[in-house]
Enzyme design. Structure first.
Site, PDB file in Angstrom:
ATOM      1  N   ARG A  17      -3.932   2.208  10.030  1.00  0.00           N
ATOM      2  CA  ARG A  17      -3.398   3.494  10.522  1.00  0.00           C
ATOM      3  C   ARG A  17      -2.765   4.350   9.429  1.00  0.00           C
ATOM      4  O   ARG A  17      -2.443   5.510   9.669  1.00  0.00           O
ATOM      5  CB  ARG A  17      -2.397   3.241  11.660  1.00  0.00           C
ATOM      6  N   LYS A  24      -1.190  -0.737   2.219  1.00  0.00           N
ATOM      7  CA  LYS A  24      -0.006  -0.245   2.942  1.00  0.00           C
ATOM      8  C   LYS A  24       1.307  -0.603   2.266  1.00  0.00           C
ATOM      9  O   LYS A  24       2.201   0.247   2.126  1.00  0.00           O
ATOM     10  CB  LYS A  24      -0.011  -0.782   4.379  1.00  0.00           C
ATOM     11  N   THR A  86      -0.937 -14.158  11.848  1.00  0.00           N
ATOM     12  CA  THR A  86       0.302 -14.415  11.097  1.00  0.00           C
ATOM     13  C   THR A  86       0.529 -15.912  10.859  1.00  0.00           C
ATOM     14  O   THR A  86       1.058 -16.299   9.827  1.00  0.00           O
ATOM     15  CB  THR A  86       1.514 -13.810  11.824  1.00  0.00           C
ATOM     16  N   GLY A 108       5.943  -7.541   4.588  1.00  0.00           N
ATOM     17  CA  GLY A 108       5.954  -6.589   3.470  1.00  0.00           C
ATOM     18  C   GLY A 108       6.050  -5.146   3.889  1.00  0.00           C
ATOM     19  O   GLY A 108       6.306  -4.266   3.062  1.00  0.00           O
ATOM     20  N   GLU A 160       3.103 -12.713  23.017  1.00  0.00           N
ATOM     21  CA  GLU A 160       2.615 -11.444  22.464  1.00  0.00           C
ATOM     22  C   GLU A 160       2.308 -10.466  23.598  1.00  0.00           C
ATOM     23  O   GLU A 160       1.890 -10.874  24.685  1.00  0.00           O
ATOM     24  CB  GLU A 160       1.361 -11.691  21.620  1.00  0.00           C
ATOM     25  N   ALA A 390      17.598  34.110 -28.105  1.00  0.00           N
ATOM     26  CA  ALA A 390      16.622  34.242 -27.028  1.00  0.00           C
ATOM     27  C   ALA A 390      15.209  34.303 -27.585  1.00  0.00           C
ATOM     28  O   ALA A 390      14.966  34.968 -28.587  1.00  0.00           O
ATOM     29  CB  ALA A 390      16.919  35.508 -26.229  1.00  0.00           C
ATOM     30  N   ASN A 396       6.647  22.831 -33.577  1.00  0.00           N
ATOM     31  CA  ASN A 396       6.791  21.446 -34.036  1.00  0.00           C
ATOM     32  C   ASN A 396       5.468  20.728 -34.170  1.00  0.00           C
ATOM     33  O   ASN A 396       5.422  19.621 -34.695  1.00  0.00           O
ATOM     34  CB  ASN A 396       7.712  20.676 -33.077  1.00  0.00           C
ATOM     35  N   SER A 415      17.038  36.357 -32.282  1.00  0.00           N
ATOM     36  CA  SER A 415      16.062  36.298 -31.192  1.00  0.00           C
ATOM     37  C   SER A 415      14.639  36.272 -31.723  1.00  0.00           C
ATOM     38  O   SER A 415      14.358  36.787 -32.808  1.00  0.00           O
ATOM     39  CB  SER A 415      16.228  37.518 -30.290  1.00  0.00           C
ATOM     40  N   GLY A 433      16.517  38.218 -36.574  1.00  0.00           N
ATOM     41  CA  GLY A 433      15.660  38.221 -35.397  1.00  0.00           C
ATOM     42  C   GLY A 433      14.208  38.494 -35.774  1.00  0.00           C
ATOM     43  O   GLY A 433      13.931  39.239 -36.706  1.00  0.00           O
TER      44      GLY A 433
HETATM   45  C1  UD1 Z   1       3.954  -9.590  14.978  1.00  0.00           C
HETATM   46  C2  UD1 Z   1       4.459 -10.696  15.897  1.00  0.00           C
HETATM   47  C3  UD1 Z   1       5.178 -10.064  17.097  1.00  0.00           C
HETATM   48  C4  UD1 Z   1       6.312  -9.194  16.613  1.00  0.00           C
HETATM   49  C5  UD1 Z   1       5.809  -8.150  15.622  1.00  0.00           C
HETATM   50  C6  UD1 Z   1       6.968  -7.429  14.994  1.00  0.00           C
HETATM   51  C7  UD1 Z   1       2.798 -12.465  15.689  1.00  0.00           C
HETATM   52  C8  UD1 Z   1       1.639 -13.148  16.317  1.00  0.00           C
HETATM   53  N1  UD1 Z   1       3.320 -11.448  16.365  1.00  0.00           N
HETATM   54  O1  UD1 Z   1       3.002  -8.856  15.697  1.00  0.00           O
HETATM   55  O2  UD1 Z   1       5.681 -11.081  17.929  1.00  0.00           O
HETATM   56  O3  UD1 Z   1       6.944  -8.556  17.720  1.00  0.00           O
HETATM   57  O4  UD1 Z   1       5.056  -8.790  14.555  1.00  0.00           O
HETATM   58  O5  UD1 Z   1       6.504  -6.404  14.171  1.00  0.00           O
HETATM   59  O6  UD1 Z   1       3.242 -12.867  14.623  1.00  0.00           O
HETATM   60  N2  UD1 Z   1      -0.425 -10.282   8.441  1.00  0.00           N
HETATM   61  C9  UD1 Z   1      -0.996 -11.042   7.469  1.00  0.00           C
HETATM   62  N3  UD1 Z   1      -2.123 -11.745   7.782  1.00  0.00           N
HETATM   63  C10 UD1 Z   1      -2.643 -11.721   9.026  1.00  0.00           C
HETATM   64  C11 UD1 Z   1      -2.039 -10.927  10.010  1.00  0.00           C
HETATM   65  C12 UD1 Z   1      -0.914 -10.221   9.687  1.00  0.00           C
HETATM   66  O7  UD1 Z   1      -0.544 -11.106   6.336  1.00  0.00           O
HETATM   67  O8  UD1 Z   1      -3.664 -12.400   9.230  1.00  0.00           O
HETATM   68  C13 UD1 Z   1       0.793  -9.536   8.084  1.00  0.00           C
HETATM   69  C14 UD1 Z   1       0.650  -8.056   8.266  1.00  0.00           C
HETATM   70  O9  UD1 Z   1       0.202  -7.434   7.079  1.00  0.00           O
HETATM   71  C15 UD1 Z   1       2.080  -7.635   8.601  1.00  0.00           C
HETATM   72  C16 UD1 Z   1       2.643  -8.849   9.335  1.00  0.00           C
HETATM   73  O10 UD1 Z   1       1.810  -9.925   8.949  1.00  0.00           O
HETATM   74  O11 UD1 Z   1       2.832  -7.425   7.439  1.00  0.00           O
HETATM   75  C17 UD1 Z   1       2.666  -8.698  10.830  1.00  0.00           C
HETATM   76  O12 UD1 Z   1       1.354  -8.527  11.275  1.00  0.00           O
HETATM   77  P1  UD1 Z   1       1.001  -7.558  12.476  1.00  0.00           P
HETATM   78  O13 UD1 Z   1      -0.454  -7.552  12.678  1.00  0.00           O
HETATM   79  O14 UD1 Z   1       1.674  -6.259  12.297  1.00  0.00           O
HETATM   80  O15 UD1 Z   1       1.657  -8.351  13.670  1.00  0.00           O
HETATM   81  P2  UD1 Z   1       1.973  -7.767  15.083  1.00  0.00           P
HETATM   82  O16 UD1 Z   1       0.758  -7.840  15.908  1.00  0.00           O
HETATM   83  O17 UD1 Z   1       2.647  -6.475  14.962  1.00  0.00           O
END
Ligand code: UD1
Ligand code: MG
Length: 467
Positions: A17, A24, A86, A108, A160, A390, A396, A415, A433
């Site tokens: 996005r 990002k 995650t 991050g 989730e 002025a 240089n 000047s 000048g």
């Molecule tokens: C996650 C949490 C959710 C929480 C929310 C808060 C999980 C499953 N869900 O959801 O409960 O409310 O964050 O913002 O953890 N990332 C990776 N590798 C991946 C997927 C994600 O490094 O395979 C990183 C993303 O770059 C990001 C972070 O993990 O920095 C969170 O990932 P994102 O996809 O935003 O998780 P959400 O679905 O928002």
């Protein structure tokens, strides 16, 4: 002995996005990459190491962060390819994590978390328990919900949004994405993850239900400051967090006495250190490292980067100062601008005056020297009390090399003079000048180097013929 802290920062996601070629986590907030904010916060916690999980744009992210990582923190990168969620992300970091520690999981793209908040979470974890950072949100759509035994009771799970029932979607307490977990437990729980859920991902959040199944308490540290856990997913969110960051920075400056004409119209992209009784007018931007001594006044619409401005100096409106690597120094009581430009290596002594449309680069001006209008001083050494007229410039650059101009104390340069470097103007001398000076001038002498004035008496101007 306190349990060692290892930080894992998830940064593999694409950030679709943002609609940007830049990964990002490298987008900037307050002049620094989002990910750098997170790493600097980790450094404040005296973490043993930080493991950053990269994926999309991994090489670019790693190069940007390696360039100037905080020395106190061992920074490591692991790649997650492809990105399967995650939980899968944290699995990639496990080989880098030792079982005697606590793992603090951060994202991050969440730049405004404060170290004291994370410290409170770590204290709750106490090296033993799973601790979640949570927040009650008026609109929790999209977030993982904290499911409790009964309202306010024991935490049972994080569900989730996409997997939640209608009833669960009514829960306003959400998981922030930040948790602290004893590493040896994390390792066992991550082995049990599967991807049987609405998104077909390995959810880190599933470890909560494993902890509960194992009879281990899951604790929540609930905060009320939403900005600390807000993530950046779009340019709109980035701009919103930038405003919050700038406002907090401005408030901190005002709390220690700095007077801001309007805290909403100040941008600090780096570090601004102010002495007592500093006043800053509207629309000023500070970048890199800037220090302002006691009683310094900065006029409206100034851009000041990498500069040190001593006590009592006044920088008038619309002045641009950028010291880049070399820095700029402005001495005590100096007057700069309006519309002045100070470039790298400009070192101005006390009570120097630099006026409108004057550019100074890589030059030293001693106490009381003045260049008040429309002038250029490049690669010059200027003595005390010199008055630089002025429209005068140092020539240089010969097309290949830069040469120095030395203007000794008390010289007056008229000047519209061109000083062709290398050249030295002897102390107390005067330059007429309009002179183009190519040779050194003697101390105390008047030097004039221009066509002699000729006057023809009773000159009759041409007249138009009548038609
Ligand atoms: C996650 C949490 C959710 C929480 C929310 C808060 C999980 C499953 N869900 O959801 O409960 O409310 O964050 O913002 O953890 N990332 C990776 N590798 C991946 C997927 C994600 O490094 O395979 C990183 C993303 O770059 C990001 C972070 O993990 O920095 C969170 O990932 P994102 O996809 O935003 O998780 P959400 O679905 O928002
Ligand atoms: Mg997210």
């Amino acid at each position: 002995m306190a349990t060692p802290i290892d930080v894992v920062i998830m940064a593999a996601g694409k950030g679709t996005r943002m609609k940007s070629a830049l990964p990002k986590v490298l987008h900037r907030l307050g002049g620094r990459a989002l990910l750098r904010h997170v790493i600097e916060c980790a450094a404040l916690l005296s973490a043993r190491k930080a493991v950053v999980i990269t994926g999309h744009g991994a090489a670019e992210v790693e190069a940007a962060l390696n360039a100037d990582a905080p020395a106190s923190l061992g920074l490591q990168f692991v790649r997650q390819e492809p990105q399967l969620g995650t939980g899968h992300a944290v699995q990639q970091a496990l080989p880098q994590l030792a079982d005697d520690g606590v793992t603090l999981i951060l994202s991050g793209d969440v730049p405004l978390t404060q170290a004291n908040t994370l410290q409170a979470l770590l204290d709750l974890c106490a090296g033993q328990q799973l601790a979640l950072l949570t927040l009650a949100m008026p609109d929790p759509t999209g977030y993982g919900r904290i499911v409790r035994e009964n309202s306010g009771g024991k935490v049972l799970a994080i569900v989730e949004h996409k997997d939640a029932s209608e009833a669960q979607r009514q829960i306003s307490e959400i998981y922030s994405g930040i948790m602290a977990v004893p590493t040896r437990l994390l390792r066992t729980w991550l082995r049990r993850l599967d991807n049987q859920n609405a998104q077909g991902e390995y959810y880190l959040t599933d470890i909560v239900k494993f902890a509960v199944a194992d009879g281990l308490p899951v604790l929540a540290h609930q905060i009320t400051d939403a900005a600390q856990v807000a993530g950046v997913n779009s340019p709109v969110q980035l701009a919103e967090l930038e405003r919050i960051y700038q406002r907090r920075n401005a408030d901190a400056l005002m709390e220690q006495g700095t007077r801001l004409a309007d805290p909403a119209r100040l941008d600090v992209r780096g570090q601004l250190v102010c002495g007592r009784d500093v006043e800053i007018d509207v629309n000023c931007v500070f970048e890199g490292h800037v220090s302002l001594g006691d009683g310094v006044r900065i006029g409206a619409n100034c851009v000041i980067a990498n500069a040190s401005i001593a006590a009592g100096a006044v920088v008038h409106a619309f002045t641009h100062i950028d010291g880049e690597q070399l820095g700029v120094e402005v001495g005590e009581g100096a007057l700069i601008g309006p519309f002045a430009r100070l470039r790298p290596g400009a070192k101005l002594g006390a009570e120097v005056h630099i006026g409108n449309f004057v550019e100074v680069k890589n030059s030293t001006l001693a106490k009381g020297a003045k260049a008040n209008h429309l002038a250029y001083l490049g690669d010059a050494t200027v003595g005390e009390r010199v008055n630089y007229g002025a429209g005068s410039i140092t020539a240089n650059y010969d097309g290949a090399n830069k040469h120095r101009t030395v203007i000794e104390a008390d010289v007056h340069v008229g000047s519209n003079c061109v000083l062709i470097a290398p050249v030295t103007l002897g102390a107390g001398g005067t330059i007429g000048g309009g002179s183009t000076i190519t040779k050194d001038t003697a101390p105390g002498a008047l030097s004039v180097a221009r066509g002699k004035q000729v006057s023809i008496a009773n000159w009759t101007r041409p007249v138009k013929k009548p038609r």
